[in-house]
Structure formats: structure tokens, C-alpha cells
Write a protein that holds these residues in place. Structure first.
Motif, PDB file in Angstrom:
ATOM      1  N   ASP A 115     -31.706 -30.093  -4.805  1.00  0.00           N
ATOM      2  CA  ASP A 115     -32.075 -29.042  -3.855  1.00  0.00           C
ATOM      3  C   ASP A 115     -30.932 -28.835  -2.867  1.00  0.00           C
ATOM      4  N   ASP A 116     -30.231 -27.734  -3.032  1.00  0.00           N
ATOM      5  CA  ASP A 116     -29.051 -27.417  -2.228  1.00  0.00           C
ATOM      6  C   ASP A 116     -29.283 -26.075  -1.548  1.00  0.00           C
ATOM      7  N   PRO A 117     -29.982 -26.065  -0.415  1.00  0.00           N
ATOM      8  CA  PRO A 117     -30.424 -24.799   0.187  1.00  0.00           C
ATOM      9  C   PRO A 117     -29.303 -23.829   0.518  1.00  0.00           C
ATOM     10  N   ILE A 118     -28.135 -24.348   0.896  1.00  0.00           N
ATOM     11  CA  ILE A 118     -27.033 -23.491   1.322  1.00  0.00           C
ATOM     12  C   ILE A 118     -26.016 -23.301   0.192  1.00  0.00           C
ATOM     13  N   PHE A 119     -26.288 -23.874  -0.974  1.00  0.00           N
ATOM     14  CA  PHE A 119     -25.409 -23.763  -2.149  1.00  0.00           C
ATOM     15  C   PHE A 119     -24.019 -24.349  -1.882  1.00  0.00           C
ATOM     16  N   ALA A 120     -23.971 -25.433  -1.111  1.00  0.00           N
ATOM     17  CA  ALA A 120     -22.685 -26.059  -0.785  1.00  0.00           C
ATOM     18  C   ALA A 120     -21.998 -26.601  -2.028  1.00  0.00           C
ATOM     19  N   LEU A 121     -22.766 -27.161  -2.961  1.00  0.00           N
ATOM     20  CA  LEU A 121     -22.160 -27.758  -4.150  1.00  0.00           C
ATOM     21  C   LEU A 121     -21.499 -26.707  -5.027  1.00  0.00           C
ATOM     22  N   SER A 122     -22.088 -25.538  -5.088  1.00  0.00           N
ATOM     23  CA  SER A 122     -21.536 -24.473  -5.933  1.00  0.00           C
ATOM     24  C   SER A 122     -20.422 -23.704  -5.237  1.00  0.00           C
ATOM     25  N   VAL A 123     -20.693 -23.256  -4.012  1.00  0.00           N
ATOM     26  CA  VAL A 123     -19.730 -22.413  -3.295  1.00  0.00           C
ATOM     27  C   VAL A 123     -18.498 -23.201  -2.877  1.00  0.00           C
ATOM     28  N   HIS A 124     -18.701 -24.379  -2.317  1.00  0.00           N
ATOM     29  CA  HIS A 124     -17.585 -25.151  -1.784  1.00  0.00           C
ATOM     30  C   HIS A 124     -17.123 -26.241  -2.747  1.00  0.00           C
ATOM     31  N   GLY A 125     -18.028 -26.746  -3.577  1.00  0.00           N
ATOM     32  CA  GLY A 125     -17.670 -27.799  -4.513  1.00  0.00           C
ATOM     33  C   GLY A 125     -17.054 -27.268  -5.789  1.00  0.00           C
ATOM     34  N   ALA A 126     -17.842 -26.545  -6.589  1.00  0.00           N
ATOM     35  CA  ALA A 126     -17.340 -26.025  -7.862  1.00  0.00           C
ATOM     36  C   ALA A 126     -16.168 -25.070  -7.650  1.00  0.00           C
TER      37      ALA A 126
END
Length: 423
Positions: free
Chosen positions: A311-322
Motif C-alpha cells: 500500500d503506497d498511497p503517494i506512489f513513492a515506489l513507482s514515481v521516485h523509485g522505479a
């Protein structure tokens, strides 16, 4: 003439620092708009006080750990409690440089806190802000920007796809694992429910503020104005953001049958994150390609993260990680011999796989360090502090009331309570 150039460079660096600090306002709008109304005031408030913590910690130890002399491959060892002194022979103010670097540290911390959204205790924010600002961000920044071991290998990261964005994303990843998903996010059969943000206009305005602030982020990283190169960096930054927004919108339209606005907004941010590493090292056509790939990547990354029940509400893993990983690796492909002032040209320009290998190593080591240290710190905090997460009751009523005793939107909630009493 030297005095004039010094003054102009210092003003440019300070202006860039202000633009990056103002990105905190973009994150307030983005995060508050992407989450529920009952947590909006909490998200806005914690962004301000955690930036305050980051400012104090960067002054006390962060700047010294990154840029201090007498350091080694791992960390710097001087310049703690920075006094504002100026270094002779510099082409810009050292104090302005300090402010610029402080702004970057604050952004990385804000990204990390995306993993806490709508369920983290206020006390957990405070403690982790101190430790992240002292032990996590400065170490990675020293390795790449402060003369550490990755810098010696020629690691290319002009403005921080790895240093700022991947570091923050990996800390957010550790937080999402230990905090576990929000109530109601996943069903017993593993399927996911959409928990919609309360204000899409806020989210869009937040992205626009971040887009503008990014010119300070990337173009400001030139540090000087006398050669005009900052304009080229700004150009690459802008076209990558636009390409990311367009490609994300198109891929969502094709796959979902509807053009999804949150995906498009995240595509713009992904393009910005991706070009951050390479904006000074690649030609403009390559910046467009980097942005297009980032927009498509963020769409599928968001789907994968949810499929993995994260559960990544702000999409940090996708936007900033990937996107941060892709952006860092892209310099190993597209860096040109003329622009690669750090490291070697990329694979597509006859440089072979050497620079790409350095980029892969940098991403792997930096990401693992940020995640592992964040996880250990948060795990110890969880045991010592009796948990990182608010109670179920507090999560239901919202963090505005449970953590701060007031509503971010008092008229809406007070009217609702009055209606309940009258009925």
C-alpha cells in the motif's frame, strides 16, 4: 568582473534553493489531494515540521557528513554545525550552496514519508526525520556528490535521481512493509480497493508546483550562470516531464479504456525524476525518450506494487523509485562524449557497458543501503516506541483529530457531527 560573476552565481544558487524549498508546497498539495480529507491537515502540518527537523539536522551534521574534509570513501568528518563561513576562490557563495543542498535533503525526507501516509504516528515522523537526516541521506549523498567511493568510480547523477529520489523511495518502501496496508485497502482474497484522494485539483496543482520547482532542482545544479548551460538543463527537464505526462496518459487510455488523470500526473513526475540524473549529460531527443519510458514505466510499476499487496498511497515506489532507477541507468545509455563531464559516454555513444555497469552498481548499493538502514531503524523504533502505526480507531477518525485535535476541513466535519447529533 570576477565579483560580478560571483554575485550572479550566488543569486542564481539562492534562487534555485528557494525553488526547491517551495517544492515542499507542491508535496503538500500532492499528498493531501491524493489522500482522504480526514488526514489533510496532518499531512500539511507534518511536511512543515519535518522540513524544520531536516534543516536543523543538516546544519548540525548532514552537511559535514556529505561535504566535510578529512573524510573517507564512506563519510565526511568536518564542517559540523556549519557557521556560514565562505571559502576563498569559489565562484559562488558557500552559504548559498549550503542552502541549496539543504533543500535537497528536505525533499528526500518528504519522499520517504510517503510510505507513512494515513497511518503513521506523529512520534514516528519526528524520530525517523532525525535519523534519516543524519544516517541515511548524507551517506548516499557523500558517496556520489561528496567525493565518496561512487564518485571515484564516475557515478553519474547530476541532480539526484539516486541521491534524492531513490534514497527517499527505499525508505518509504521499508515504512510500507513495517506499517502494513491501510484499513480497507486489500480484501481477504487479495484484491485491492481504490482509496481515492479527496481533491484531484490539489493533486494537479501540486504537480505543477513541483514541475516549476524542478527547474531549481536540475538547472540549479549547474551552480553557475556565466556559461548559460542551465538553460539547456532546463530544456531537457521540461521535455522529459511533458513526454512522461503524455506517455502515461496514452498507456492508461489504451489499457484501461479511460485516460486516467492520476496516472498522467504521476507520469509527469516520473519524467522529472528520471531526467534528474541525466539532464546535463544527454541530448534533448534522448531526454524525450527518457521521459516517454518513465511515463510507461510508472503505470506498470503502480500496477505491480498493488499486485504485490503493498500500500503506497503517494506512489513513492513507482514515481521516485522505479523512475529513479530508470533515470540513473539512462545515463549509461545516452550520455554523450561532449556532455559527460563525469564518468564515461553511454553505451549508445561508443562507451561500451562500463558506465552502465557503474550506474547499475550505484543504484544497487545505494538502494540496498537506504532500504536496509531504514528498515532496521524503523524496526527498532517499532519495538521501542510500541509501534509505528496509530490505532484502528484513530485511523478511522483520521489523523487530523487523533494526532492534532483539530480538523483540516472543520466546516465539513463539524457540520457532519452536528447533523448526527440533531438526528
Amino acid at each position: 568582473m570576477e565579483d560580478i560573476i560571483f554575485s550572479l552565481n550566488s543569486v542564481w544558487l539562492m534562487l534555485a534553493a528557494i525553488l526547491v524549498i517551495f517544492m515542499q508546497g507542491g508535496f503538500i498539495l500532492l499528498e493531501a489531494g491524493s489522500t482522504r480529507m480526514k488526514n489533510a491537515g496532518h499531512i500539511a502540518g507534518k511536511t512543515i515540521f519535518t522540513f524544520g527537523i531536516a534543516s536543523i539536522m543538516f546544519w548540525a551534521v548532514g552537511y559535514g557528513f556529505i561535504f566535510g574534509d578529512n573524510g573517507n570513501f564512506f563519510i565526511g568528518l568536518t564542517d559540523f554545525f556549519y557557521s556560514g563561513y565562505e571559502i576563498e576562490g569559489m565562484s559562488y557563495s558557500t552559504a548559498a550552496f549550503f542552502m541549496f543542498q539543504l533543500a535537497f535533503a528536505g525533499i528526500s525526507l518528504t519522499i520517504a514519508f510517503g510510505g507513512f501516509a494515513e497511518r503513521g504516528k506523529l512520534s514516528a515522523y519526528v524520530v525517523f526525520a532525525v535519523l534519516f537526516s543524519a544516517l541515511i541521506y548524507p551517506v548516499v549523498a557523500h558517496w556520489i556528490w561528496g567525493g565518496g567511493w561512487l564518485a571515484e568510480h564516475g557515478k553519474q547523477d547530476f541532480a539526484g535521481s539516486t541521491v534524492v529520489h531513490l534514497t527517499g523511495a527505499m525508505a518509504a518502501f521499508a515504512a510500507t512493509i513495517l506499517l502494513k496496508p491501510r484499513m480497507g485497502k486489500f480484501n481477504k482474497n487479495g484484491s485491492a480497493n481504490n482509496i481515492f484522494g479527496h481533491n484531484q485539483v490539489f493533486t494537479a496543482l501540486g504537480v505543477l508546483v513541483l514541475w516549476i520547482g524542478w527547474f531549481g532542482f536540475n538547472a540549479g545544479s549547474t551552480f553557475v550562470v556565466d556559461d548559460g548551460f542551465f538553460g539547456f538543463v532546463a530544456l531537457n527537464t521540461n521535455v522529459a516531464a511533458g513526454a512522461g505526462a503524455v506517455s502515461a496518459l496514452i498507456i492508461s487510455w489504451i489499457v484501461l479504456g479511460k485516460s486516467d488523470i492520476p496516472t498522467m500526473l504521476n507520469g509527469a513526475l516520473a519524467g522529472l525524476v528520471a531526467i534528474t540524473a541525466s539532464c546535463a549529460f544527454v541530448e534533448t531527443w534522448a531526454a524525450v525518450i527518457i521521459g516517454i519510458v518513465a511515463g510507461v514505466l510508472v503505470f506498470y510499476s503502480m500496477k505491480l506494487v498493488e499486485k504485490l499487496k503493498i500500500d503506497d498511497p503517494i506512489f513513492a515506489l513507482s514515481v521516485h523509485g522505479a523512475a529513479g532507477v530508470w533515470g540513473t541507468l539512462s545515463t549509461g545509455l545516452f550520455a554523450t562524449p561532449e556532455l559527460a563531464t563525469v564518468g564515461l559516454p553511454g553505451l549508445f555513444y561508443g562507451g561500451g557497458i562500463t558506465q552502465l555497469g557503474v550506474q547499475v552498481m550505484g543504484v544497487a548499493v545505494s538502494g540496498v543501503y537506504a532500504f536496509a538502514v531504514s528498515f532496521v531503524i524503523l524496526y527498532v523504533m517499532k519495538k521501542v516506541m510500541g509501534g509505528l502505526r496509530v490505532t484502528e480507531e484513530e485511523e478511522i477518525i483520521g489523523l487530523d483529530v487523533s494526532e492534532h485535535g483539530s480538523y483540516g476541513y472543520p466546516e465539513a466535519f463539524i457540520a457532519r457531527e452536528e447533523q448526527k447529533i440533531s438526528s
